[in-house]
Each structure stands twice: as structure tokens, then as C-alpha cells.
Design a protein around this motif. Structure first.
Motif, PDB file in Angstrom:
ATOM      1  N   LEU A  25      54.331 142.776  17.214  1.00  0.00           N
ATOM      2  CA  LEU A  25      54.729 142.320  18.537  1.00  0.00           C
ATOM      3  C   LEU A  25      53.836 142.964  19.579  1.00  0.00           C
ATOM      4  N   ALA A  26      53.630 142.295  20.689  1.00  0.00           N
ATOM      5  CA  ALA A  26      52.670 142.756  21.697  1.00  0.00           C
ATOM      6  C   ALA A  26      53.245 143.789  22.654  1.00  0.00           C
ATOM      7  N   ASN A  27      54.462 144.247  22.425  1.00  0.00           N
ATOM      8  CA  ASN A  27      55.111 145.171  23.353  1.00  0.00           C
ATOM      9  C   ASN A  27      54.532 146.574  23.221  1.00  0.00           C
ATOM     10  N   VAL A  28      53.814 147.035  24.243  1.00  0.00           N
ATOM     11  CA  VAL A  28      53.178 148.354  24.203  1.00  0.00           C
ATOM     12  C   VAL A  28      54.210 149.472  24.060  1.00  0.00           C
ATOM     13  N   PHE A  29      55.387 149.293  24.615  1.00  0.00           N
ATOM     14  CA  PHE A  29      56.386 150.358  24.537  1.00  0.00           C
ATOM     15  C   PHE A  29      56.919 150.539  23.117  1.00  0.00           C
ATOM     16  N   HIS A  30      56.780 149.516  22.284  1.00  0.00           N
ATOM     17  CA  HIS A  30      57.070 149.698  20.863  1.00  0.00           C
ATOM     18  C   HIS A  30      56.024 150.626  20.255  1.00  0.00           C
ATOM     19  N   GLY A  31      54.763 150.411  20.609  1.00  0.00           N
ATOM     20  CA  GLY A  31      53.695 151.275  20.116  1.00  0.00           C
ATOM     21  C   GLY A  31      53.810 152.691  20.657  1.00  0.00           C
ATOM     22  N   PHE A  32      54.164 152.811  21.931  1.00  0.00           N
ATOM     23  CA  PHE A  32      54.348 154.129  22.550  1.00  0.00           C
ATOM     24  C   PHE A  32      55.441 154.895  21.804  1.00  0.00           C
ATOM     25  N   TYR A  33      56.537 154.212  21.509  1.00  0.00           N
ATOM     26  CA  TYR A  33      57.648 154.830  20.786  1.00  0.00           C
ATOM     27  C   TYR A  33      57.201 155.263  19.380  1.00  0.00           C
ATOM     28  N   SER A  34      56.495 154.377  18.674  1.00  0.00           N
ATOM     29  CA  SER A  34      56.002 154.728  17.337  1.00  0.00           C
ATOM     30  C   SER A  34      55.071 155.925  17.385  1.00  0.00           C
ATOM     31  N   ALA A  35      54.244 155.977  18.414  1.00  0.00           N
ATOM     32  CA  ALA A  35      53.267 157.060  18.538  1.00  0.00           C
ATOM     33  C   ALA A  35      53.932 158.422  18.693  1.00  0.00           C
ATOM     34  N   VAL A  36      55.010 158.492  19.448  1.00  0.00           N
ATOM     35  CA  VAL A  36      55.629 159.793  19.727  1.00  0.00           C
ATOM     36  C   VAL A  36      56.753 160.143  18.753  1.00  0.00           C
ATOM     37  N   SER A  37      57.232 159.155  17.988  1.00  0.00           N
ATOM     38  CA  SER A  37      58.368 159.421  17.096  1.00  0.00           C
ATOM     39  C   SER A  37      58.025 159.348  15.612  1.00  0.00           C
ATOM     40  N   ARG A  38      57.080 158.477  15.226  1.00  0.00           N
ATOM     41  CA  ARG A  38      56.787 158.165  13.825  1.00  0.00           C
ATOM     42  C   ARG A  38      58.059 157.688  13.116  1.00  0.00           C
ATOM     43  N   MET A  39      58.941 157.010  13.852  1.00  0.00           N
ATOM     44  CA  MET A  39      60.180 156.473  13.302  1.00  0.00           C
ATOM     45  C   MET A  39      60.267 154.975  13.575  1.00  0.00           C
ATOM     46  N   ASP A  40      61.134 154.291  12.803  1.00  0.00           N
ATOM     47  CA  ASP A  40      61.447 152.917  13.162  1.00  0.00           C
ATOM     48  C   ASP A  40      62.490 152.921  14.273  1.00  0.00           C
ATOM     49  N   GLN A  41      62.909 151.757  14.708  1.00  0.00           N
ATOM     50  CA  GLN A  41      63.810 151.695  15.858  1.00  0.00           C
ATOM     51  C   GLN A  41      65.250 152.067  15.518  1.00  0.00           C
ATOM     52  N   ASN A  42      65.491 152.373  14.254  1.00  0.00           N
ATOM     53  CA  ASN A  42      66.782 152.936  13.847  1.00  0.00           C
ATOM     54  C   ASN A  42      66.700 154.445  13.706  1.00  0.00           C
ATOM     55  N   GLN A  43      65.600 155.024  14.245  1.00  0.00           N
ATOM     56  CA  GLN A  43      65.346 156.462  14.204  1.00  0.00           C
ATOM     57  C   GLN A  43      65.273 156.992  12.765  1.00  0.00           C
ATOM     58  N   GLN A  44      64.604 156.212  11.923  1.00  0.00           N
ATOM     59  CA  GLN A  44      64.377 156.621  10.543  1.00  0.00           C
ATOM     60  C   GLN A  44      62.885 156.644  10.235  1.00  0.00           C
ATOM     61  N   PRO A  45      62.401 157.568   9.404  1.00  0.00           N
ATOM     62  CA  PRO A  45      63.146 158.686   8.828  1.00  0.00           C
ATOM     63  C   PRO A  45      63.511 159.717   9.900  1.00  0.00           C
ATOM     64  N   GLU A  46      64.504 160.529   9.598  1.00  0.00           N
ATOM     65  CA  GLU A  46      65.118 161.393  10.603  1.00  0.00           C
ATOM     66  C   GLU A  46      64.120 162.276  11.341  1.00  0.00           C
ATOM     67  N   LYS A  47      63.175 162.869  10.645  1.00  0.00           N
ATOM     68  CA  LYS A  47      62.225 163.772  11.283  1.00  0.00           C
ATOM     69  C   LYS A  47      60.879 163.100  11.560  1.00  0.00           C
ATOM     70  N   GLY A  48      60.790 161.817  11.282  1.00  0.00           N
ATOM     71  CA  GLY A  48      59.534 161.113  11.504  1.00  0.00           C
ATOM     72  C   GLY A  48      58.650 161.164  10.273  1.00  0.00           C
ATOM     73  N   TRP A  49      57.931 160.063  10.036  1.00  0.00           N
ATOM     74  CA  TRP A  49      57.053 159.949   8.863  1.00  0.00           C
ATOM     75  C   TRP A  49      55.735 160.678   9.136  1.00  0.00           C
ATOM     76  N   PHE A  50      55.455 161.753   8.359  1.00  0.00           N
ATOM     77  CA  PHE A  50      54.282 162.590   8.636  1.00  0.00           C
ATOM     78  C   PHE A  50      54.248 162.937  10.124  1.00  0.00           C
ATOM     79  N   TYR A  51      55.328 163.550  10.578  1.00  0.00           N
ATOM     80  CA  TYR A  51      55.529 163.770  12.010  1.00  0.00           C
ATOM     81  C   TYR A  51      54.429 164.620  12.644  1.00  0.00           C
ATOM     82  N   GLU A  52      53.739 165.434  11.841  1.00  0.00           N
ATOM     83  CA  GLU A  52      52.674 166.268  12.410  1.00  0.00           C
ATOM     84  C   GLU A  52      51.566 165.433  13.047  1.00  0.00           C
ATOM     85  N   GLN A  53      51.522 164.140  12.727  1.00  0.00           N
ATOM     86  CA  GLN A  53      50.507 163.256  13.320  1.00  0.00           C
ATOM     87  C   GLN A  53      51.025 162.529  14.566  1.00  0.00           C
TER      88      GLN A  53
END
Length: 552
Positions: free
Chosen positions: A451-479
Motif C-alpha cells: 500500500l502507498a501509505n507512508v505512515f505504514h512504512g514509518f510504523y514498520s520502520a520504528v516498530s518492526r511489527m505488524d499492525q497487530n503489534q506482533q512479534p511483541e518485541k519486533g522482528w530483529f528489532y535492533e535494525q
């Protein structure tokens, strides 16, 4: 007397009248922008004139510009216009009027959607968005799966990543596909147990079918551009890096630029696979005076995608032994394309997803730089998804910009560990590693793949989670990125990757007044809420291009 009159008359001809320029001032906002120093500046008032930024500051600017046209921002949040550094504009516009299969959960669901969509239609039925990884049985489909629903019209459905198509028997028949049809280099025809083509064609094999689909006309491309424009402006996107345009789109863009009717800023990359590439290169780089259109780069494909197992890997796919993916171009061919591009003064931006593709592309850049130069052209690798850890420093050494799409990580995080092993995931979607070494990270979405929504990308960038906040600590969160880093990647670094950092990407004096108003503070809102950010207004060069309708 006559001489005096004559002199006065001449003076009135050569001295233009004094015109009082009109300032516009937006106040009562919470504004954010980056400064050249890298600092994140906050402000409450923005002043612009003639489409360009004059000043940002506090409410004292109201007194400094008493005659300015004043707009009350009503406590909204103001940001620079968002830059999507990798999208496909015409593909997005076409998708908005074609069969949309995103998020479908089975072949049966797709079949029912297809049957409804095809009603009262003639000719080729085109759709996009299927992903077998979302189905109960995660296997590629077959032509017979489509024939159940549509067998008298040709059907071609593109996989969500654009690197595989699924055709019915009618489409294969029109394309004269048979058991003896060979896949071109860089492509694969999936086959049944009897060796007949199954109906799925990967990467360069797609063209065996696609070349028979009627080409889009200029009117159709214009229509798609208009649809994409309405959609992207509603999402606060003021500039797009269009990753690969053909000759007809090149002609349409230049005509729309001449007519001053482009809906947003476009940094267009010429498709290196277009037969008319040399013709377009010979026409030279193109820079529209008001920066709505810039054409100064080419787009090259080095490999396929991970989801369709076309990404070129150094080692076998974990879920498909003896298969390492597909290189769409050899290193020698890549070097020829780079040399051709640099000769005309064009930057080369290369799609590379797998670690073998990224290594080969870096080797090709390095070889050409030594022979002909071109290192300072801000060349890019698009996606840079799976990179061997030893190759990441080479991006900085060779001045290669990683142009990456944060939402790909959260879309792929369930599939990637199946395709790869943990060792290869260390250099996967490694945004923080790139930034820490000093690379400019240009962020995008790769719409319509995502999807073209930049705020989806912004959220993915800072959380490394899906929109259900999974995985809990973020996928490879150090990145994960900080909010400031993600903001920079979607604004100033996107501008840098298009040679436009002195024109757009931040709200500094002399730059274009491209900005948006949104409904929440992306720097203070809970991380879980960032992707819900709504764009209320979009402005380009000081003109309002979009305003959200408020429903009663």
C-alpha cells in the motif's frame, strides 16, 4: 521641452512598477522539519511566498508579516511533503481500476472475485495482488484453478510482488505456450508433473504472456496518472521516485510537464529493459523548471523477488534445495548498462533483493567506476533486502544509496525465515546497520506491491511489527529506526537520492513549500498508533492540492 518629455517617457518604459508580493502564513500548528545540521526543528508558524519557504518560527512571525494572508492551522500537525523513493505510478493507477487481489486468502476467493469482475467484460482480464503464502496450502496455483471460473477469456493475474504471473489456459493458448516452450534466461516456467506449463511464469518468463496483452495507450496512461495522483495526494505524498518507465510513459510525463499538469513531483527512472532506452538516453536528462519532473536515471533489474523464489541467493533456498533464484542480468550485462547510462550522464538504480544479486551489482558498479567513473552520480540499489554482512560496508565505500522499503520487512517476516536461514537474515532489511555506517537511506513503499501509505512504512520502520503489534518485541528489532531516522528517510534522504536536497525534503528557506497537515503528532503518539495517521491537507509549491472531506 520635447527632450524632457521623451526622457520621462523612456524611463516609464524601462522601470517596472513595484509589485507587492503576497506572503502566506500558517500559524497555530505543531510543525516539524529537519535542518541542514541534522537537527529536528519544531515550529508553530510557517511563512511562504511564490511557492517557496520564507521562514519557520513561533507566533511572533504574525507581527513580522502583518499583511500576510493568514491561515489558522487549528492545532494540526505540519510536516514536509512526504517522498516515496520507490513506487510505480502508472501501475498504481491501473491497479485502481483492475481486479485487486490483495489480502485474498485462497484460490477459491480469487476465483469468485474474478467471476464477478469479469462479468460483462471482453478481452483480457487483468488483476494483481495474489500471494500464495497467505493461502491454506502455500503452493503456486495452476491454470486449471482459473479455468474453473473463466475459460473463454484470457486471464492474467500478477503476483503481489510483480515477479510472477498466473495465467489461465486461454491466455497460454493465445500466447502459443506449450510443453516445448523454453523459458528465457532470467525466467522460469513452472511445470506440472507431465512437463506442461502450469500457468505460473516467473520474472523474464512473464513476457511470454505479457507481450500479447494490448499495450496501454497514452490516454490510458494519462487516466492512470490522474487516478494515482488523487490517491497519492490524499496520503500526503508530494514526490515519487517512479521506478522504471517505458517510452510511452516518458512521452506522457514530458507532455504533462510541459502543460504544467503533473499532479505531484516525479523523479522518473527509465526502464533499462525498454527497447527505446538508447533513444530516451540520447534525448538527455530532463529537469522541469519548477521541479515537477526530473529524468536523470535508469532502472535496472538484477534479480527477482523472495516470495516467488526469484531473488538470487549465494546459497540454496532453505525451502527449495538446488535452487538459488534468478539473475536477470549477468555482471557483464550490468556493466554494459551502467557504462551506457553514465556516458549520457544518467544515474543507474538497480533492483537487487538476494545476497548474490547485491554482491554482483556491487561488483559491477565497482568495475565500471574503475574504468569509466560515475561513482559520484548517487547510484542506488533498490530494495537491498538480503545483503551478505561483508557487502554492507561496500555501499558506503562505493557511494551506493540503499533505497529500501520498511514495510517489506513486516510483510516478509513470516515468509523470509522459511526461504532463508538465520545466518542470512543477519544482513536482511538491515536499515540501522546502513545508517550507522553513514549511508543515506531513501525510504519508499514499492506501491502497488505494498500500500502507498507512508505512515505504514514509518510504523514498520520504528516498530518492526505488524499492525497487530506482533512479534511483541519486533522482528530483529535492533535494525529498527528511531522516529527521527524514519522521518529523514521519507523526506530529506529521499530528496538526496534524487539530487534534490536543496529543493525539497525539508521546510527551509528557499525550498519549495511542499507540506502536509496531519491529525496526530508522529513524534509523540504511541508507536502502535502511528500507522493510523490521517492526512488532512496536502500542499505543493504553496498550493493546496488535497483536503480531506470531513463527514458529518
Amino acid at each position: 521641452m520635447h527632450l524632457s518629455i521623451k526622457i520621462i517617457f523612456c524611463l516609464t518604459l524601462i522601470i517596472p512598477p513595484v509589485v507587492s508580493a503576497k506572503f502566506t502564513l500558517i500559524h497555530n500548528v505543531t510543525g516539524y522539519t529537519l535542518e541542514r545540521t541534522g537537527n529536528l526543528k519544531q515550529f508553530s508558524t510557517l511563512v511562504f511566498k511564490d511557492g517557496k519557504i520564507v521562514k519557520t518560527g513561533d507566533k511572533s512571525l504574525l507581527k513580522n508579516y502583518p499583511k500576510a494572508h493568514k491561515i489558522n492551522g487549528n492545532n494540526k500537525y505540519l510536516l514536509p511533503g512526504l517522498i516515496d523513493a520507490h513506487g510505480h505510478v502508472i501501475g498504481l493507477g491501473q491497479n485502481l481500476s483492475r481486479l485487486d487481489l490483495r489480502n485474498t486468502k485462497s484460490k477459491q476467493e480469487i476465483g469468485e472475485k474474478l467471476k464477478v469482475f469479469a462479468k460483462d467484460k471482453t478481452g483480457w482480464i487483468i488483476g494483481r495482488g495474489w500471494d500464495q503464502e497467505n493461502w491454506p496450502v502455500q503452493q503456486f496455483p495452476t491454470a486449471s484453478d482459473l479455468d474453473i471460473y473463466i475459460k473463454d477469456m484470457p486471464v492474467v493475474l500478477t503476483r503481489v510482488d510483480g515477479h510472477a504471473i498466473w495465467a489461465n489456459t486461454k491466455a497460454m493458448s493465445l500466447a502459443s505456450i506449450s510443453s516445448s516452450t523454453l523459458a528465457p534466461n532470467g525466467g522460469e516456467i513452472m511445470r506440472l508433473d507431465n512437463n506442461n506449463p502450469s500457468g505460473v511464469f516467473i520474472d523474464k518468463a512473464e513476457n511470454l504472456i505479457n507481450e500479447h496483452i494490448p499495450k496501454s495507450t497514452k490516454n490510458e496512461i494519462n487516466h492512470a496518472l490522474n487516478l494515482a495522483g488523487e490517491h497519492l495526494l490524499s496520503l500526503g505524498i508530494t514526490s515519487v521516485h517512479d521506478a522504471g518507465i517505458d517510452l510511452t510513459t516518458w512521452q506522457v510525463y514530458k507532455q504533462r510537464s510541459k502543460n504544467k499538469s503533473l499532479p505531484f513531483r516525479i523523479y522518473a527512472m527509465l526502464s533499462a529493459s525498454d527497447p527505446s532506452l538508447e533513444k530516451m538516453l540520447n534525448a538527455g536528462t530532463y529537469q522541469e523548471q519548477n521541479d515537477f519532473l526530473s529524468i536523470r536515471s535508469i532502472k535496472v533489474y538484477a534479480d527477482g523477488a523472495l516470495g516467488s523464489r526469484g531473488a538470487a541467493l549465494l546459497e540454496d533456498y532453505a525451502d527449495r534445495p538446488q535452487h538459488k533464484g534468478l539473475m536477470l542480468e549477468s555482471q557483464n550485462q550490468l556493466e554494459k548498462l551502467y557504462t551506457q547510462s553514465f556516458k549520457h550522464g544518467f544515474t543507474a538504480n538497480t533492483h537487487a533483493i538476494g545476497d548474490r544479486a547485491n554482491k554482483t551489482v556491487l561488483d559491477a558498479y565497482e568495475s565500471v567506476f574503475k574504468k569509466t567513473g560515475g561513482r559520484l552520480l548517487r547510484n542506488r540499489i533498490e530494495h537491498a533486502q538480503i545483503v551478505h554482512i561483508d557487502d554492507i560496508p561496500r555501499f558506503k565505500k562505493l557511494n551506493i544509496i540503499p533505497s529500501m522499503q520498511p514495510v517489506h520487512a513486516t510483510s516478509d517476516m513470516h515468509m523470509a525465515p522459511i526461504r532463508l536461514d538465520d545466518k542470512r537474515l543477519v544482513g536482511a532489511y538491515a536499515w540501522q546497520t546502513f545508517i550507522k555506517q553513514g549511508s543515506h537511506l531513501a525510504a519508499g513503499s514499492d506501491f502497488p506491491v505494498e500500500l502507498a501509505n507512508v505512515f505504514h512504512g514509518f510504523y514498520s520502520a520504528v516498530s518492526r511489527m505488524d499492525q497487530n503489534q506482533q512479534p511483541e518485541k519486533g522482528w530483529f528489532y535492533e535494525q529498527a529506526l528511531s522516529r527521527k531516522q524514519a522521518f529523514k528517510a521519507f523526506t530529506l534522504d529521499g530528496a538526496y537520492a534524487a539530487h534534490q536536497e536543496f529543493k525539497i525534503g525539508s521546510l527551509e528557506r528557499g525550498k519549495w513549500a511542499d507540506f502536509i497537515l496531519v491529525d496526530q503528532d508522529i513524534f509523540k503518539a504511541p508507536v502502535s498508533q502511528i500507522y493510523k495517521t490521517q492526512v488532512l491537507e496536502t500542499w505543493i509549491a504553496g498550493e493546496k492540492k488535497y483536503q480531506k472531506r470531513i463527514s458529518n
